[in-house]
Design an enzyme around this catalytic site. Structure first.
Site, PDB file in Angstrom:
ATOM      1  N   ALA A 172       3.807  14.691   0.923  1.00 26.88           N
ATOM      2  CA  ALA A 172       5.175  14.264   0.608  1.00 26.88           C
ATOM      3  C   ALA A 172       5.325  12.750   0.596  1.00 26.88           C
ATOM      4  O   ALA A 172       6.316  12.233   0.095  1.00 26.88           O
ATOM      5  CB  ALA A 172       6.143  14.863   1.626  1.00 26.88           C
ATOM      6  N   LYS A 173       4.339  12.034   1.154  1.00 28.99           N
ATOM      7  CA  LYS A 173       4.397  10.558   1.187  1.00 28.99           C
ATOM      8  C   LYS A 173       5.756  10.049   1.653  1.00 28.99           C
ATOM      9  O   LYS A 173       6.350   9.179   1.012  1.00 28.99           O
ATOM     10  CB  LYS A 173       4.045   9.981  -0.188  1.00 28.99           C
ATOM     11  CG  LYS A 173       2.553   9.836  -0.427  1.00 28.99           C
ATOM     12  CD  LYS A 173       1.983  10.948  -1.252  1.00 28.99           C
ATOM     13  CE  LYS A 173       0.538  10.727  -1.649  1.00 28.99           C
ATOM     14  NZ  LYS A 173      -0.051  11.931  -2.278  1.00 28.99           N
ATOM     15  N   ARG A 174       6.270  10.604   2.753  1.00 28.06           N
ATOM     16  CA  ARG A 174       7.554  10.183   3.274  1.00 28.06           C
ATOM     17  C   ARG A 174       7.403   8.956   4.189  1.00 28.06           C
ATOM     18  O   ARG A 174       6.283   8.545   4.503  1.00 28.06           O
ATOM     19  CB  ARG A 174       8.225  11.327   4.035  1.00 28.06           C
ATOM     20  CG  ARG A 174       8.508  12.571   3.188  1.00 28.06           C
ATOM     21  CD  ARG A 174       9.471  12.303   2.042  1.00 28.06           C
ATOM     22  NE  ARG A 174      10.008  13.549   1.492  1.00 28.06           N
ATOM     23  CZ  ARG A 174       9.615  14.115   0.350  1.00 28.06           C
ATOM     24  NH1 ARG A 174       8.666  13.570  -0.391  1.00 28.06           N
ATOM     25  NH2 ARG A 174      10.181  15.227  -0.074  1.00 28.06           N
TER      26      ARG A 174
ATOM     27  N   THR B 163       1.916  13.878   4.789  1.00 25.98           N
ATOM     28  CA  THR B 163       1.405  12.562   4.383  1.00 25.98           C
ATOM     29  C   THR B 163       2.543  11.536   4.442  1.00 25.98           C
ATOM     30  O   THR B 163       3.706  11.839   4.168  1.00 25.98           O
ATOM     31  CB  THR B 163       0.802  12.592   2.966  1.00 25.98           C
ATOM     32  OG1 THR B 163       1.796  13.044   2.036  1.00 25.98           O
ATOM     33  CG2 THR B 163      -0.412  13.501   2.903  1.00 25.98           C
TER      34      THR B 163
END
Lengths: 278, 278
Positions: B92-94, B122
């Site tokens: 999700a690259k949050r 992620t």
């Protein structure tokens, strides 16, 4: 919304206020918990109480996503309730490899596919060019790229310096400037940075800046304006907690309106001082 | 899932394969479009065909979010279908300010609240400490932090160097190492980086690395193992397109299985060579 339309809204409303819709079910008035969708009921009342005083709304997507499918439904309804003459910002801090950023662009910009058609999305730049440019391919949509944020950890990496003393946030602005224009790109700059705005303006004199951190996070509006305003205003100053949680009682919307009026009045004075409105 | 459990799975399955579930409705077999939820139907078949060959699944959240509420429902069902002996990664690259990262942690880790209980997420590190640490507060959950990615734009900022020649991705690893441990933190390192793994291992000798980019993106599994494997394996190598889109016909699940077998067999050889299994 185009840049010209945004500037016109600022002049008409005599305001560059953005209201953050970071709606936390544990902080909203308890009488709303009886509603079918308390988060949406709260947002609807806040929007009705503030829409003539602000030029933008910014739901932070995390607050909706934290309730899964149900939260995403509240976000959907909230987006539908946003007035079309306000600039809408999906505060999502997304960014991934090119084909995946393209999916995020569909998620937030492509109303036909996803149900959401925000004007803009906040973006984390760590993955570089192809993580940012898919958002710039949409007409009249905006990428709002993190530059210098207002949080406690912001300087862990954002002020990492090269041999010439250039900091990472400056490198981010310089490179992103070559990918987009002031017509489709903004930068996030925290209000707690005061004179830091001078350096930002060296790199991005014409861009709009999205400025969180006024109020609850301790930033000063007059400092932001002194160091950050440009000839078109060039600022969207966000306030969240100071407005939406001004009261936890039945008067929450009225109290939110009162706080928004105070900010709008301060902003009007700044716009007159800068010669942007009479 | 704990680190010890993950290592045990790798030894039992003789594999460190992660299957990416980046399910794009325009790429799945057309006969599935008649299903009520084609994305979920596809994922269910892929999982059934590969679960004995891989130790992890990684849905990229953008692919679900791009369909709004409906996509989030597909994600919910997909999560429920993941085998409990596989490590689950919400790609999700949050990352946001502290209280907001905490909301993202609830979104992906707190099953009771959000319906999703992934093992890991992620994370984009640009915003620093308070954007990462809320994820580390959850027992047996993992933060997988972007370090050196495999995409075309990855070097725009990740190799930004300070006066001593240290690159941003090294600074990220060094700082994140002080916030978490090899028991709750991994790093994303692209498979296209080959010898770049040597430098990563100088900074993170013990951590697991999540490695995308083998296959469609051009990375070599043997290079990754030569330069990146440690005594506990320390690698989760992801393949997406090479497996899930091996065929667009009715045989898509069988063909996905065949491709997964090829990778598992290569991985088994590497694990034996490194003395991790007999």
């Amino acid at each position: 919304m185009t840049r010209a339309e945004l500037i016109q809204q600022i002049k008409t409303k005599r305001s560059f206020l953005c209201v953050g819709l970071d709606t936390d079910i544990t902080k909203i008035p308890t009488h709303l918990l009886e509603e079918e969708d308390p988060i949406f009921a709260f947002n609807k009342a806040i929007i009705a109480a503030t829409e003539d005083l602000c030029v933008a709304y910014k739901p932070n997507i995390a607050f909706y996503e934290s309730y899964g499918v149900k939260g995403w439904l509240s976000l959907q309804k909230t987006w539908e309730a946003l007035p079309k003459n306000c600039f809408s910002i999906a505060d999502a801090k997304r960014g991934d490899i090119g084909n995946t950023s393209n999916m995020y662009a569909q998620a937030f910009f492509d109303e036909q596919q996803s149900g959401l058609g925000f004007d803009s999305l906040t973006i984390a730049p760590y993955m570089g060019n192809d993580s940012v440019t898919p958002f710039l391919a949409y007409k009249d949509k905006w990428a709002i790229v993190l530059a210098l944020t207002s949080n406690q950890g912001s300087l862990d990496f954002q002020n990492f310096k090269n041999a010439e003393g250039k900091q990472l946030f400056e490198e981010v602005i310089d490179k992103v400037n070559t990918w987009g224009t002031p017509e489709n790109t903004m930068y996030v700059v925290g209000a707690t940075r005061g004179e830091g705005f001078l350096k930002i303006r060296e790199h991005a004199p014409d861009h709009f800046l999205l400025v969180p951190g006024v109020g609850a996070q301790g930033g000063s509006l007059s400092d932001v304006c002194q160091y950050g305003m440009n000839k078109d205003c060039g600022l969207l100053v966000n306030s969240t907690r100071g407005i939406i949680y001004a009261s936890q009682g039945k008067d929450f919307a009225e109290r939110a309106r009162e706080e928004a009026i105070l900010l709008q009045q301060e902003m009007e004075v700044e716009l007159i001082k800068a010669g942007i409105i009479d």
